[in-house]
Scaffold this motif. Sequence first.
Motif, short mmCIF file in Angstrom:
data_model
loop_
_atom_site.label_atom_id
_atom_site.label_comp_id
_atom_site.label_asym_id
_atom_site.label_seq_id
_atom_site.Cartn_x
_atom_site.Cartn_y
_atom_site.Cartn_z
N ALA A 1 0.83 -1.21 0.00
CA ALA A 1 0.00 0.00 0.00
C ALA A 1 0.87 1.26 0.00
O ALA A 1 1.93 1.29 0.62
CB ALA A 1 -0.92 0.01 1.21
N ASN A 2 0.38 2.29 -0.70
CA ASN A 2 1.06 3.59 -0.62
C ASN A 2 1.01 4.14 0.79
O ASN A 2 1.96 4.78 1.26
CB ASN A 2 0.39 4.61 -1.56
N ALA A 3 -0.12 3.88 1.47
CA ALA A 3 -0.28 4.39 2.84
C ALA A 3 -1.39 3.62 3.53
O ALA A 3 -2.28 3.06 2.88
CB ALA A 3 -0.62 5.88 2.82
N VAL A 4 -1.31 3.59 4.85
CA VAL A 4 -2.37 3.03 5.69
C VAL A 4 -2.79 4.09 6.68
O VAL A 4 -1.95 4.66 7.39
CB VAL A 4 -1.89 1.77 6.44
N VAL A 5 -4.09 4.40 6.71
CA VAL A 5 -4.64 5.38 7.63
C VAL A 5 -5.35 4.63 8.75
O VAL A 5 -6.34 3.93 8.50
CB VAL A 5 -5.62 6.33 6.92
N VAL A 6 -4.86 4.75 9.97
CA VAL A 6 -5.49 4.14 11.14
C VAL A 6 -6.45 5.17 11.73
O VAL A 6 -6.01 6.24 12.16
CB VAL A 6 -4.45 3.71 12.18
N ALA A 7 -7.74 4.87 11.73
CA ALA A 7 -8.76 5.85 12.11
C ALA A 7 -9.29 5.58 13.51
O ALA A 7 -9.66 4.45 13.84
CB ALA A 7 -9.90 5.83 11.10
N LEU A 8 -9.37 6.64 14.34
CA LEU A 8 -9.82 6.55 15.72
C LEU A 8 -11.14 7.30 15.90
O LEU A 8 -11.27 8.45 15.49
CB LEU A 8 -8.77 7.16 16.67
N SER A 9 -12.09 6.64 16.54
CA SER A 9 -13.43 7.21 16.73
C SER A 9 -13.46 8.13 17.94
O SER A 9 -12.60 8.07 18.82
CB SER A 9 -14.46 6.09 16.91
N GLY A 10 -14.51 8.95 18.00
CA GLY A 10 -14.67 9.89 19.09
C GLY A 10 -15.53 9.37 20.22
O GLY A 10 -15.70 8.16 20.40
N LEU A 11 -16.10 10.29 20.98
CA LEU A 11 -16.89 9.97 22.16
C LEU A 11 -18.12 9.15 21.79
O LEU A 11 -18.89 9.52 20.91
CB LEU A 11 -17.31 11.27 22.84
N HIS A 12 -18.31 8.03 22.46
CA HIS A 12 -19.46 7.14 22.26
C HIS A 12 -19.56 6.62 20.84
O HIS A 12 -20.65 6.19 20.41
CB HIS A 12 -20.76 7.85 22.62
N ALA A 13 -18.48 6.61 20.10
CA ALA A 13 -18.55 6.23 18.69
C ALA A 13 -17.83 4.91 18.43
O ALA A 13 -16.75 4.66 18.97
CB ALA A 13 -17.94 7.32 17.81
N GLY A 14 -18.46 4.06 17.58
CA GLY A 14 -17.83 2.84 17.13
C GLY A 14 -17.17 3.05 15.79
O GLY A 14 -17.40 4.06 15.10
N SER B 1 4.59 10.36 1.49
CA SER B 1 4.98 8.96 1.31
C SER B 1 5.59 8.68 -0.05
O SER B 1 6.46 7.81 -0.18
CB SER B 1 3.76 8.06 1.51
N GLY B 2 5.14 9.42 -1.07
CA GLY B 2 5.63 9.16 -2.40
C GLY B 2 5.12 7.85 -2.95
O GLY B 2 4.37 7.12 -2.28
N PRO B 3 5.51 7.50 -4.16
CA PRO B 3 5.05 6.23 -4.74
C PRO B 3 5.70 5.04 -4.04
O PRO B 3 6.75 5.18 -3.40
CB PRO B 3 5.51 6.33 -6.20
#
Length: 744
Positions: A106-119, A624-626
Amino acid sequence: MSTEMSMRAKVLSVAVAAILMALLTMGTVYGAPRGALSGATSPSPSLPPELCESSRTWSGHGVEVLIEQRYLYAKPSLDVAVSYPEVLDYIPYQRYAVNGTESAQANAVVVALSGLHAGNNGFDYFAKQLVSLAKADRGMNIEVWTLDRRVNNLEDTTGLNEAERLGHLAAETQNPGLLQQAADAIDQYYYGELAIDGRTFQGFITDDAAPYLSEFGLKVAMEDIYTLIKTEFPDQNVRKKRLYVAGDSLGAVMTADFACWDFDGNPATTADIGYNNIAGVIALDALMTPNAVPINQDVLRIVADFLPGAFQNLINTTSLGTYATTLNMLRAGTMDVLMPTSEIGYVPTTYLGVEVNAMMADAAPDEESEFYARTADLDADPRSDVILRIAMSRDLFHFLSGEVYQKKVRWTNEALFGIVFDNNFNPITMNESAMGFLSGPVSEKSFPAFGNLDAILPSFMWDPMSGFMPYDRMYIPSSTSYLYRWVNSDEIASDAYARRYTSSSDEVSDLHDIAKCCYEGPSNIAEWYYTTRLFADIMIANTAGAERYGLNLLHADDLPGVPTFIRLNREGTNIGYARMNGMDTSGIELPGQHLDVLMMDMDRDPNAKNLMYLPMCDWIDGISGPVITCEITASAGAGGSIAPAGTVSVSYGSDQSFTITPDTGYHVADVLVDGTSVGAVASHTFTCVEADHTIEASFAEDTTPEPLPCGPGAGAGILVLGLSLGLLSVVGTGLRRFKKRTRI
């Protein structure tokens, strides 16, 4: 004496030679095969029955996206040893990727974090759009990993998942009767005794039943991110080039915390700092700051004075003294381990209702809702009614009357779901989206606050309160006999009621996209069991001395140097705070409310992708570049093998290991790396690969005696051993008699 010693030595040498030959023969025939005693890593235990990995696909913009539910086994490091359910040994996350591709490429991996009371399913639409648009418009393979907190593993979604299965089957077979079965599955599983796949509901988690949740706070959440990215990308150079952490709402605060976290607790060692393990951070309708509430603490205390005592205790956790008291109370059981927001209706039965209504809005949008009639006799948490009254009361007197107005009005399934999130009907700003309007008579409401105050108040008054006050006028149905239906964001002009109050240009998201985020797949949009400990930790983490409690947010001063991408909604919860902090928001503003940063409809407006998704891709590409790959050609001569073999593609800057294994009767003679010998090694690792390489293994035949064949001859080993032992016995007896005769 010398004759005796000489005779004894000869006899023993013959005996030892015979025994060794016998043991060698037996080792080949009966012992472990060569290589069986290598130090292999113990596999993770089988998933508990409550957890299940799965996969599905979604197609958009000409790209097929793979969505995988995954669990990583990693026991949490807790400050105090407590007994907890086995499911909390697993880190849950969903992987979104172009189907058929691997994370390593992968060019990049985005790890996403939820907020208050969120799944983590709140990121479902966002993740699909980012992955597909990156591929379709930029030719990039970007993955999104939406991370859930471990506590979400406590949620029993069995009944909901069965209802979703039946709903999909109803759509495929055009059998509306299956929708009734889906509704029954939810009611009877959670409030009856229905067994689904051999499982029955054991009840919702309560404060009294879960004292262990006092130990699941910010430290566990930070270490989970670190563990996940280090496990999947062991090479730090790759992490620094490919990994990004993104946060929505309070998840952005946790993103900032991660970037500034010191994972070994020693500020002098820097390799373990969060920002030295990622390429950048992303804030979605949020500021990139480790401060939980980005306004002056004096203002915060004034706000707290108007809230119930349980909330005051939490919000005033701004000193180590008050934090220590909070922590002691949590551990002693005198403070609830679940957030006190449960008192105003943030409870599992509320989330169940939202998910059920989302399914029905998708499956039968124009049918009149029977939800409140169906659930009237169920043993639901009465606190769910509190949040319903907050969301739909004309004024304070109406709220105090105790009437739940939603239960009196007639709704289509689509309309009932629409009022849950729409900014003109729901006054709770962290749950708002601009996604349409009701068709039917409405009147303006003033509870819990008047809307549209931003048009009246000067910015120095409005900005501090903008995070929790509605930007737009708030409305309530004025009839209990009219059947209200929903007018979606792209249909406003065609409805005589809706176009009086809004226009399609003011609406941003599609109701059905939001509905799917609520129910589709094994996860969901809500976090049923948000812990008080996590919130208290977030409040105090950026306070000097918090490290004594394991909150190692030691590098906050370095945060401005971390590459950062920010988008803020014009009527979201943080743009006012951005202005208060002197931030220039030009070029980073998006239309809509707080949820619209994740839900903004990409199908309705061809230009919408140019507001966030494609700029984010370009920003990532600039860092990140190619993906540059190198090739390592691995080969092995006769008598053994090398793994992996052939031409192996390796991402630039990453590591690649090879294992050399001789066949039975052979040993490694030599290993050549780029033509130079590295010895007769059993393995070799290329570190930080930046060029093509070769590795070649050669083998030689062992010079040890050939093992005896199996079959009838296999008993020869036992025979030799028996003869050897017998010989020793005879020799020993003879020597004793010889000595006895000598003494006489």
